[in-house]
Every structure is written in C-alpha cells, then in structure tokens.
Design a protein around this motif. Structure first.
Motif, PDB file in Angstrom:
ATOM      1  N   THR A  90       0.834  -1.195   0.000  1.00 38.91           N
ATOM      2  CA  THR A  90       0.000   0.000   0.000  1.00 38.91           C
ATOM      3  C   THR A  90       0.870   1.246   0.000  1.00 38.91           C
ATOM      4  OG1 THR A  90      -1.724  -1.150   1.221  1.00 38.91           O
ATOM      5  CG2 THR A  90      -1.811   1.236   1.256  1.00 38.91           C
ATOM      6  N   ILE A  91       0.553   2.157  -0.911  1.00 41.83           N
ATOM      7  CA  ILE A  91       1.173   3.478  -0.913  1.00 41.83           C
ATOM      8  C   ILE A  91       0.217   4.352  -0.114  1.00 41.83           C
ATOM      9  CG2 ILE A  91       2.083   5.361  -2.327  1.00 41.83           C
ATOM     10  CD1 ILE A  91       3.406   2.631  -2.918  1.00 41.83           C
ATOM     11  N   LYS A  92       0.647   4.743   1.074  1.00 34.64           N
ATOM     12  CA  LYS A  92      -0.239   5.474   1.984  1.00 34.64           C
ATOM     13  C   LYS A  92      -0.296   6.969   1.695  1.00 34.64           C
ATOM     14  CE  LYS A  92       0.574   1.994   5.480  1.00 34.64           C
ATOM     15  NZ  LYS A  92       1.216   1.671   6.743  1.00 34.64           N
ATOM     16  N   ASN A  93       0.786   7.484   1.127  1.00 36.08           N
ATOM     17  CA  ASN A  93       0.835   8.905   0.797  1.00 36.08           C
ATOM     18  C   ASN A  93       1.443   9.046  -0.605  1.00 36.08           C
ATOM     19  OD1 ASN A  93       1.409  11.652   0.546  1.00 36.08           O
ATOM     20  ND2 ASN A  93       1.801  11.882   2.739  1.00 36.08           N
ATOM     21  N   PRO A  94       0.611   8.919  -1.650  1.00 32.81           N
ATOM     22  CA  PRO A  94       1.128   8.950  -3.021  1.00 32.81           C
ATOM     23  C   PRO A  94       1.942  10.203  -3.370  1.00 32.81           C
ATOM     24  CG  PRO A  94      -1.137   8.211  -3.012  1.00 32.81           C
ATOM     25  CD  PRO A  94      -0.825   8.682  -1.614  1.00 32.81           C
ATOM     26  N   ILE A 131     -18.623   0.976   0.716  1.00 35.35           N
ATOM     27  CA  ILE A 131     -19.954   0.820   0.123  1.00 35.35           C
ATOM     28  C   ILE A 131     -20.897   1.877   0.679  1.00 35.35           C
ATOM     29  CG2 ILE A 131     -21.936  -0.741  -0.070  1.00 35.35           C
ATOM     30  CD1 ILE A 131     -19.831  -3.039   0.011  1.00 35.35           C
ATOM     31  N   ARG A 132     -20.818   2.099   1.977  1.00 36.22           N
ATOM     32  CA  ARG A 132     -21.678   3.110   2.612  1.00 36.22           C
ATOM     33  C   ARG A 132     -20.855   4.344   2.952  1.00 36.22           C
ATOM     34  NH1 ARG A 132     -23.931   0.488   7.810  1.00 36.22           N
ATOM     35  NH2 ARG A 132     -21.720   0.119   8.019  1.00 36.22           N
ATOM     36  N   ASN A 133     -21.456   5.509   2.861  1.00 35.67           N
ATOM     37  CA  ASN A 133     -20.762   6.756   3.221  1.00 35.67           C
ATOM     38  C   ASN A 133     -20.309   6.753   4.673  1.00 35.67           C
ATOM     39  OD1 ASN A 133     -20.919   7.835   0.689  1.00 35.67           O
ATOM     40  ND2 ASN A 133     -22.832   8.951   1.079  1.00 35.67           N
ATOM     41  N   ALA A 134     -21.054   6.091   5.520  1.00 41.57           N
ATOM     42  CA  ALA A 134     -20.707   6.042   6.943  1.00 41.57           C
ATOM     43  C   ALA A 134     -19.390   5.290   7.163  1.00 41.57           C
ATOM     44  CB  ALA A 134     -21.827   5.378   7.735  1.00 41.57           C
ATOM     45  N   ASP A 135     -19.005   4.442   6.210  1.00 40.49           N
ATOM     46  CA  ASP A 135     -17.771   3.670   6.343  1.00 40.49           C
ATOM     47  C   ASP A 135     -16.543   4.414   5.813  1.00 40.49           C
ATOM     48  OD1 ASP A 135     -19.212   1.575   7.402  1.00 40.49           O
ATOM     49  OD2 ASP A 135     -19.521   0.612   5.455  1.00 40.49           O
ATOM     50  N   PHE A 136     -16.725   5.614   5.268  1.00 34.23           N
ATOM     51  CA  PHE A 136     -15.618   6.384   4.713  1.00 34.23           C
ATOM     52  C   PHE A 136     -14.629   6.759   5.810  1.00 34.23           C
ATOM     53  CE2 PHE A 136     -13.594  10.404   3.534  1.00 34.23           C
ATOM     54  CZ  PHE A 136     -13.059  10.064   2.302  1.00 34.23           C
ATOM     55  N   ASP A 137     -13.358   6.487   5.574  1.00 31.29           N
ATOM     56  CA  ASP A 137     -12.302   6.801   6.540  1.00 31.29           C
ATOM     57  C   ASP A 137     -11.322   7.763   5.870  1.00 31.29           C
ATOM     58  OD1 ASP A 137     -10.216   6.940   8.338  1.00 31.29           O
ATOM     59  OD2 ASP A 137      -9.995   4.767   8.549  1.00 31.29           O
ATOM     60  N   ARG A 138     -11.336   9.016   6.311  1.00 33.12           N
ATOM     61  CA  ARG A 138     -10.496  10.050   5.709  1.00 33.12           C
ATOM     62  C   ARG A 138      -9.006   9.691   5.796  1.00 33.12           C
ATOM     63  NH1 ARG A 138     -11.145  14.989   3.917  1.00 33.12           N
ATOM     64  NH2 ARG A 138     -13.173  15.580   4.728  1.00 33.12           N
ATOM     65  N   SER A 139      -8.587   8.997   6.840  1.00 34.40           N
ATOM     66  CA  SER A 139      -7.160   8.692   7.022  1.00 34.40           C
ATOM     67  C   SER A 139      -6.646   7.672   6.000  1.00 34.40           C
ATOM     68  CB  SER A 139      -6.896   8.180   8.440  1.00 34.40           C
ATOM     69  OG  SER A 139      -7.508   6.916   8.625  1.00 34.40           O
ATOM     70  N   THR A 140      -7.531   6.857   5.424  1.00 32.53           N
ATOM     71  CA  THR A 140      -7.093   5.871   4.435  1.00 32.53           C
ATOM     72  C   THR A 140      -7.621   6.169   3.027  1.00 32.53           C
ATOM     73  OG1 THR A 140      -8.974   4.425   4.923  1.00 32.53           O
ATOM     74  CG2 THR A 140      -6.939   4.040   6.171  1.00 32.53           C
ATOM     75  N   ALA A 141      -8.287   7.285   2.861  1.00 38.84           N
ATOM     76  CA  ALA A 141      -8.909   7.617   1.568  1.00 38.84           C
ATOM     77  C   ALA A 141      -7.898   7.731   0.427  1.00 38.84           C
ATOM     78  CB  ALA A 141      -9.706   8.907   1.691  1.00 38.84           C
ATOM     79  N   LYS A 142      -6.682   8.205   0.715  1.00 37.64           N
ATOM     80  CA  LYS A 142      -5.673   8.380  -0.331  1.00 37.64           C
ATOM     81  C   LYS A 142      -4.823   7.124  -0.551  1.00 37.64           C
ATOM     82  CE  LYS A 142      -4.642  13.255  -0.746  1.00 37.64           C
ATOM     83  NZ  LYS A 142      -3.560  14.241  -0.696  1.00 37.64           N
ATOM     84  N   HIS A 143      -4.998   6.112   0.257  1.00 38.84           N
ATOM     85  CA  HIS A 143      -4.187   4.899   0.134  1.00 38.84           C
ATOM     86  C   HIS A 143      -4.447   4.215  -1.201  1.00 38.84           C
ATOM     87  CE1 HIS A 143      -3.428   4.155   4.712  1.00 38.84           C
ATOM     88  NE2 HIS A 143      -3.266   5.417   4.370  1.00 38.84           N
ATOM     89  N   VAL A 144      -3.359   3.744  -1.816  1.00 40.22           N
ATOM     90  CA  VAL A 144      -3.457   2.994  -3.070  1.00 40.22           C
ATOM     91  C   VAL A 144      -2.761   1.656  -2.836  1.00 40.22           C
ATOM     92  CG1 VAL A 144      -2.947   2.983  -5.533  1.00 40.22           C
ATOM     93  CG2 VAL A 144      -3.331   5.159  -4.362  1.00 40.22           C
ATOM     94  N   THR A 145      -3.507   0.570  -3.024  1.00 35.29           N
ATOM     95  CA  THR A 145      -2.981  -0.770  -2.781  1.00 35.29           C
ATOM     96  C   THR A 145      -2.820  -1.500  -4.106  1.00 35.29           C
ATOM     97  OG1 THR A 145      -4.043  -0.832  -0.623  1.00 35.29           O
ATOM     98  CG2 THR A 145      -3.379  -2.940  -1.548  1.00 35.29           C
ATOM     99  N   PHE A 146      -1.653  -2.150  -4.282  1.00 34.54           N
ATOM    100  CA  PHE A 146      -1.367  -2.902  -5.497  1.00 34.54           C
ATOM    101  C   PHE A 146      -1.183  -4.374  -5.180  1.00 34.54           C
ATOM    102  CE2 PHE A 146       0.003   1.384  -6.592  1.00 34.54           C
ATOM    103  CZ  PHE A 146      -0.533   1.540  -7.861  1.00 34.54           C
ATOM    104  N   PHE A 147      -1.643  -5.220  -6.110  1.00 36.15           N
ATOM    105  CA  PHE A 147      -1.554  -6.662  -5.930  1.00 36.15           C
ATOM    106  C   PHE A 147      -1.003  -7.337  -7.184  1.00 36.15           C
ATOM    107  CE2 PHE A 147      -3.523 -10.812  -6.819  1.00 36.15           C
ATOM    108  CZ  PHE A 147      -3.025 -11.547  -5.756  1.00 36.15           C
ATOM    109  N   ASN A 148      -0.103  -8.288  -6.963  1.00 37.02           N
ATOM    110  CA  ASN A 148       0.345  -9.209  -7.998  1.00 37.02           C
ATOM    111  C   ASN A 148       0.613 -10.517  -7.267  1.00 37.02           C
ATOM    112  OD1 ASN A 148       2.253 -10.814  -9.607  1.00 37.02           O
ATOM    113  ND2 ASN A 148       2.359  -9.037 -10.950  1.00 37.02           N
ATOM    114  N   GLU A 149       0.074 -11.602  -7.773  1.00 40.07           N
ATOM    115  CA  GLU A 149       0.173 -12.872  -7.049  1.00 40.07           C
ATOM    116  C   GLU A 149       1.608 -13.356  -6.852  1.00 40.07           C
ATOM    117  OE1 GLU A 149      -0.630 -15.969 -10.755  1.00 40.07           O
ATOM    118  OE2 GLU A 149      -2.250 -15.488  -9.372  1.00 40.07           O
TER     119      GLU A 149
END
Length: 170
Positions: A90-94, A131-149
């Motif tokens: 995860t890139i926490k601060n792009p 999925i729900r607006n109530a679940d929005f977390d400002r501290s992780t909103a900018k996080h970008v996660t990458f996956f490769n098996e």
C-alpha cells in the motif's frame, strides 16, 4: 616497420590500432568478449558480483521489480508498506511517495508513471472504496494498494516469474 606496427597494435584498454596506408593509424573500439580481456571476463564466476543473498537468481529479475521490491522493503511505513498479510503493498501517501521515494530509484517523480509500469507487470490496483458513506475513513482515503500474485513480502524468489507485458495487462 611491420613488426613494430604489430607490437603497437594493442593500445589503450579495449582499443586496437590498425595501420593505415601511409603510417597513420585507425582506432576501433572492441566490444567486450571480442578477445579483449576485461575485469569481468577474467573474474571467476564465484567471485563475480553476487545477487542479493535473499534473492536467488536476481540476475533474471527485471530491474524495475528489484527496485520496487527494495522500495517497499526499505520505505518509511508511513509512506508505503506491505499489507499486514504481506500479499500486497500500500502506498499510503502517493504525493510524498512520488516526491521523496520514487526519485531515489528512478529518473522521475511521477506516481502515474510508476503505476503504469506496475500495470505492465500485471499489478492490479485494489479499490478500497466504502460501500456506505458512513464507512468512509479520511485517514485511508488516499491509500493505493497494489496486488500481484507473485509479488509478496519475503518471497523475492517469485519475482523472476513476473513478466512484462506491452499489452498493458498481466
């Protein structure tokens, strides 16, 4: 004179002189392996530069993957890190990642260029949108996660299995 020209044919490292028509010489650089003795050609394979002890077969791993793996391993965890299970990163601060970390390894500071290269190697950006607006977390909103098996924490032995595709996907 011919013997003297022959004796002086080898001048400078990796350069051979050829006598010209009127005693002038033409110089031509030789590629390594063309009969030119170089440090790497003379070094026994055991003493030649060894790949990272952790990463066996590191010579067959694309440089972009080696650099990316090292970036994640050594980066400030507040900027980028492996996920808890080590299956993704995860890139926490792009913005900070682009300005501070990318230039240490590459000749640019563009997050979009880095992400595009990841795409060429089959990495997928994982969406973490709530999925729900109530679940929005400002501290992780900018996080970008990458996956490769084949890109996992502690498994750099898998890196050699990742191939670059020019089609833009895995």
């Amino acid at each position: 004179p011919q013997e003297q020209d022959y004796q002086h044919a080898m001048t400078g490292e990796g350069t051979i002189s050829f006598p010209g028509a009127l005693g002038s010489t033409k110089r031509r650089r030789m590629r390594s392996g063309g009969g030119v003795s170089t440090l790497t050609n003379n070094t026994p394979k055991e003493q030649a530069k060894k790949p990272d002890a952790k990463c066996k077969g590191a010579t067959t791993i694309p440089i972009f993957l080696k650099k990316t793996y090292k970036m994640i391993e050594t980066c400030d965890p507040n900027i980028a890190s492996w996920t808890e299970d080590g299956e993704m990163f995860t890139i926490k601060n792009p913005d900070l990642f682009a300005s501070e970390v990318i230039p240490q390894y590459f000749d640019h500071n563009k997050f979009s260029s880095f992400a595009r290269q990841l795409n060429f190697y089959g990495f997928r950006k994982m969406q973490a949108k709530p999925i729900r607006n109530a679940d929005f977390d400002r501290s992780t909103a900018k996080h970008v996660t990458f996956f490769n098996e084949k890109f996992k924490r502690g498994r750099c032995d898998l890196l050699k299995e990742i191939q670059r595709s020019t089609r833009g996907g895995g």
